[in-house]
Scaffold this motif. Structure first.
Motif, mmCIF file in Angstrom:
data_model
loop_
_atom_site.group_PDB
_atom_site.id
_atom_site.type_symbol
_atom_site.label_atom_id
_atom_site.label_comp_id
_atom_site.label_asym_id
_atom_site.label_seq_id
_atom_site.Cartn_x
_atom_site.Cartn_y
_atom_site.Cartn_z
ATOM 1 N N GLU A 170 49.003 -47.112 98.363
ATOM 2 C CA GLU A 170 48.272 -47.636 99.526
ATOM 3 C C GLU A 170 47.471 -46.528 100.204
ATOM 4 O OE1 GLU A 170 51.358 -49.386 101.837
ATOM 5 O OE2 GLU A 170 51.156 -51.377 100.904
ATOM 6 N N LYS A 171 48.096 -45.366 100.321
ATOM 7 C CA LYS A 171 47.408 -44.226 100.933
ATOM 8 C C LYS A 171 46.209 -43.800 100.089
ATOM 9 C CE LYS A 171 48.215 -39.424 102.338
ATOM 10 N NZ LYS A 171 49.210 -38.322 102.375
ATOM 11 N N ASN A 172 46.411 -43.729 98.754
ATOM 12 C CA ASN A 172 45.316 -43.339 97.865
ATOM 13 C C ASN A 172 44.199 -44.378 97.879
ATOM 14 O OD1 ASN A 172 46.737 -41.056 97.126
ATOM 15 N ND2 ASN A 172 47.591 -41.969 95.269
ATOM 16 N N LYS A 173 44.571 -45.647 97.953
ATOM 17 C CA LYS A 173 43.559 -46.706 97.984
ATOM 18 C C LYS A 173 42.715 -46.612 99.248
ATOM 19 C CE LYS A 173 42.945 -51.718 97.913
ATOM 20 N NZ LYS A 173 43.586 -53.041 97.920
ATOM 21 N N ALA A 174 43.394 -46.391 100.370
ATOM 22 C CA ALA A 174 42.665 -46.283 101.639
ATOM 23 C C ALA A 174 41.701 -45.091 101.611
ATOM 24 C CB ALA A 174 43.654 -46.141 102.786
ATOM 25 N N ALA A 175 42.163 -43.962 101.061
ATOM 26 C CA ALA A 175 41.299 -42.774 100.984
ATOM 27 C C ALA A 175 40.114 -43.025 100.056
ATOM 28 C CB ALA A 175 42.120 -41.582 100.502
ATOM 29 N N LEU A 176 40.380 -43.718 98.932
ATOM 30 C CA LEU A 176 39.299 -44.018 97.985
ATOM 31 C C LEU A 176 38.279 -44.976 98.582
ATOM 32 C CD1 LEU A 176 41.180 -44.346 94.577
ATOM 33 C CD2 LEU A 176 39.265 -42.818 95.077
ATOM 34 N N GLU A 177 38.767 -45.981 99.311
ATOM 35 C CA GLU A 177 37.847 -46.937 99.931
ATOM 36 C C GLU A 177 36.929 -46.241 100.934
ATOM 37 O OE1 GLU A 177 40.408 -51.108 99.728
ATOM 38 O OE2 GLU A 177 40.646 -49.754 101.438
ATOM 39 N N GLU A 178 37.492 -45.309 101.695
ATOM 40 C CA GLU A 178 36.678 -44.551 102.648
ATOM 41 C C GLU A 178 35.670 -43.664 101.916
ATOM 42 O OE1 GLU A 178 37.227 -41.307 106.296
ATOM 43 O OE2 GLU A 178 38.985 -42.258 105.379
ATOM 44 N N ASN A 179 36.169 -43.034 100.837
ATOM 45 C CA ASN A 179 35.304 -42.171 100.030
ATOM 46 C C ASN A 179 34.174 -42.981 99.396
ATOM 47 O OD1 ASN A 179 34.311 -39.971 98.701
ATOM 48 N ND2 ASN A 179 36.217 -39.466 97.664
ATOM 49 N N LEU A 180 34.512 -44.166 98.878
ATOM 50 C CA LEU A 180 33.510 -45.026 98.242
ATOM 51 C C LEU A 180 32.466 -45.504 99.254
ATOM 52 C CD1 LEU A 180 32.513 -46.601 95.780
ATOM 53 C CD2 LEU A 180 34.153 -48.409 96.352
ATOM 54 N N THR A 183 30.132 -42.651 99.934
ATOM 55 C CA THR A 183 29.276 -42.347 98.774
ATOM 56 C C THR A 183 28.188 -43.398 98.618
ATOM 57 O OG1 THR A 183 31.174 -41.316 97.691
ATOM 58 C CG2 THR A 183 29.306 -41.851 96.301
ATOM 59 N N ARG A 184 28.533 -44.656 98.883
ATOM 60 C CA ARG A 184 27.517 -45.711 98.818
ATOM 61 C C ARG A 184 26.394 -45.457 99.841
ATOM 62 N NH1 ARG A 184 31.547 -50.855 98.153
ATOM 63 N NH2 ARG A 184 31.436 -51.020 95.870
ATOM 64 N N LYS A 185 26.784 -45.038 101.035
ATOM 65 C CA LYS A 185 25.782 -44.734 102.054
ATOM 66 C C LYS A 185 24.864 -43.601 101.599
ATOM 67 C CE LYS A 185 26.921 -47.707 105.257
ATOM 68 N NZ LYS A 185 25.979 -48.790 105.618
ATOM 69 N N ILE A 186 25.467 -42.590 100.990
ATOM 70 C CA ILE A 186 24.676 -41.457 100.492
ATOM 71 C C ILE A 186 23.743 -41.915 99.384
ATOM 72 C CG2 ILE A 186 24.824 -39.224 99.338
ATOM 73 C CD1 ILE A 186 27.497 -38.787 100.747
ATOM 74 N N TYR A 187 24.284 -42.811 98.495
ATOM 75 C CA TYR A 187 23.456 -43.325 97.386
ATOM 76 C C TYR A 187 22.298 -44.157 97.915
ATOM 77 C CZ TYR A 187 22.076 -46.488 93.638
ATOM 78 O OH TYR A 187 21.350 -47.229 92.744
ATOM 79 N N GLU A 188 22.578 -44.970 98.927
ATOM 80 C CA GLU A 188 21.535 -45.810 99.509
ATOM 81 C C GLU A 188 20.433 -44.967 100.148
ATOM 82 O OE1 GLU A 188 23.647 -48.312 102.178
ATOM 83 O OE2 GLU A 188 24.540 -49.552 100.588
ATOM 84 N N ASN A 189 20.786 -43.767 100.574
ATOM 85 C CA ASN A 189 19.797 -42.853 101.152
ATOM 86 C C ASN A 189 19.122 -42.003 100.085
ATOM 87 O OD1 ASN A 189 20.198 -43.695 103.817
ATOM 88 N ND2 ASN A 189 21.958 -42.323 104.058
ATOM 89 N N SER A 196 27.956 -41.803 90.588
ATOM 90 C CA SER A 196 28.993 -41.337 91.508
ATOM 91 C C SER A 196 29.720 -42.520 92.142
ATOM 92 C CB SER A 196 28.372 -40.455 92.593
ATOM 93 O OG SER A 196 27.750 -39.330 92.039
ATOM 94 N N VAL A 197 28.946 -43.540 92.514
ATOM 95 C CA VAL A 197 29.548 -44.750 93.086
ATOM 96 C C VAL A 197 30.393 -45.452 92.041
ATOM 97 C CG1 VAL A 197 29.069 -46.991 94.142
ATOM 98 C CG2 VAL A 197 27.642 -45.010 94.712
#
Length: 459
Positions: A170-180, A183-189, A196-197
């Motif tokens: 659960e902890k790893n999933k939450a960290a990955l979701e935040e990371n994703l 990264t999506r925001k960075i990709y959109e920019n 990477s996404v």
């Protein structure tokens, strides 16, 4: 009025059933072991085996004690037998016969008999065999309790492991979701590539699948634990101990130096019981060549009448009594007894060989258990270090990836390495706990013996 009463009763019983169904428990590991030794299904039946052995011992003892039996009989000769006697007795012509009926039409009798065995070699051996069987039942129960204890330790640790894995996923999933998300925001920019996404999405899917499996495993682990304790699978159990605390408590080298007492090992005791039984079987066959002596005394009363007058106060009853002693002397059996004695002697030799094999197997078992315990300690220490290293490596790659100094593939590798190290760390804790339980079982250090006197009070 009646309808209302039925509704009230239905709700009352329904609430009572729900309360019973939702009964909850709270255990430390030691409390769980104590509870299971009293309530586990296999342990319960094992104690009943001791109770049966106690009853069997008394059954054997009772065969040599006085036995009293009684017999009451009533006979009505619907057609009395006719006997022909020479007519000369009654003054008739020679060569002719007169039909005569002897006795009364009805008779009744009552006899009480006391039988007592005076000497029988097989009875004396039987008493010893009953005691040996009781010892065997107690040792078998001790072995069962050791296995129950080991099973509870494994089940308790498995639940804690499953819940630790759920928490870490659960902890790893939450960290990955935040990371994703970032990264999506960075990709959109337009500041990073789509790969990477996608790499983070692949990692998130893997973790999400593992989380779902861990949650199912945690449910099954709890149900298995409840079965090990002998409580309903749906009962709620609160676990008071933590996995890392149990692992730290077991991380002791004391057990590696503890000497093995062969006489305390339950497998040795059971194998020794077998040699005792085979010895008694040989003595039993030899005892069959000895004479057996028994005695009896009876007392009876009998009444006769042509009508049913046996309940009348003036009915005459005639008493009788017999005292007797008998001796049965075996003389010749055409070698049958000798053949049986030789078979028992061979069976004893086999049991002695099995006892020696058990001694060697126990020594091998303790050496193996010590080696596995030592390995479990080393694996736990290494897993703890690997987890710390993997966390640092993943953290560095996370920073590099954010700053654009490493690829998403490098980050995925670091994350996968971290997740594997986390699982290995928690699994090493459970392996260490189970390895300690195994070495304790071979050494028979926990006191799980059953006192047959306590069982006798309950049965």
């Amino acid at each position: 009025m009646h309808k209302t009463l039925y509704i009230v009763l239905f709700i009352t019983f329904g609430l009572a059933a729900t309360a019973q169904q939702e009964k909850s428990y709270s255990f430390s590991l030691e409390e769980a072991i104590t509870f299971a030794l009293d309530s586990n299904y296999t342990a319960l039946n094992s104690r009943r085996d001791i109770a049966k052995a106690l009853k069997q011992k008394w059954e054997t003892t009772a065969t040599g004690l006085p036995q009293i039996s009684a017999n009451i009989a009533y006979q009505n000769n619907l057609k009395q037998p006719v006997t022909l006697i020479p007519a000369e007795i009654t003054g008739g012509p020679p060569g002719t016969f007169v039909p005569v009926t002897f006795g009364t039409k009805q008779n009744a009798n009552a006899v009480a008999t006391l039988n007592q065995l005076i000497f029988d070699g097989s009875y004396l051996v039987g008493l010893q065999a009953a005691k040996a069987f009781l010892d065997f039942s107690e040792n078998a129960t001790e072995k069962t309790n050791l296995e129950v204890r080991k099973g509870v330790i494994n089940a308790y640790g498995s639940v804690l492991l499953a819940e630790e894995l759920v928490a870490i996923f659960e902890k790893n999933k939450a960290a990955l979701e935040e990371n994703l998300f970032e990264t999506r925001k960075i990709y959109e920019n337009g500041l990073t590539e789509e790969e990477s996404v996608e790499q983070l999405e692949v990692t998130l899917l893997d973790v999400d699948t593992q989380l779902s499996n861990a949650r199912r495993s945690a449910i099954i682990a709890r149900q298995m634990f409840n079965v090990a304790l002998g409580i309903p699978t749906e009962s709620l159990v609160i676990f008071e101990d933590e996995l890392d605390d149990l692992a730290l408590n077991t991380n002791s080298l004391q057990l590696l130096q503890e000497e093995l007492s062969m006489e305390n090992n339950v497998d040795y005791k059971i194998a020794y019981n077998l040699t005792e039984q085979r010895t008694l079987e040989m003595k039993l066959e030899k005892s069959k060549a000895l004479p057996s002596i028994s005695a009896f005394v009876n007392y009876g009363t009998q009444a006769n009448s042509d009508d049913f007058t046996f309940l009348d106060s003036d009915q005459r009853w005639f008493q009788s009594s017999v005292l007797g002693v008998s001796m049965n002397i075996p003389i010749f059996s055409s070698g049958q007894r000798s053949a049986r004695t030789q078979q028992a002697k061979i069976a004893l030799a086999q049991a002695e060989t099995e006892l020696e094999e058990t001694v060697q197997n126990v020594r091998l078992a303790i050496n193996t258990a010590r080696s596995n315990f030592q390995f479990a300690i080393e694996k736990y220490e290494n897993a703890k270090k690997n987890k710390a290293l993997a966390e640092r490596i993943e953290g560095k790659n996370q920073v590099k990836f954010t700053e654009g100094l490493s690829t998403s593939f490098d980050l995925r590798q670091a994350q996968t390495q971290l997740y594997t190290a986390q699982q290995q760390y928690f699994q090493s804790m459970l392996d260490l706990i189970n390895a300690k339980a195994e070495i304790e079982t071979v050494l028979n250090t926990p006191d799980v013996r059953i006192d047959s006197e306590d069982i006798k009070k309950n049965y």
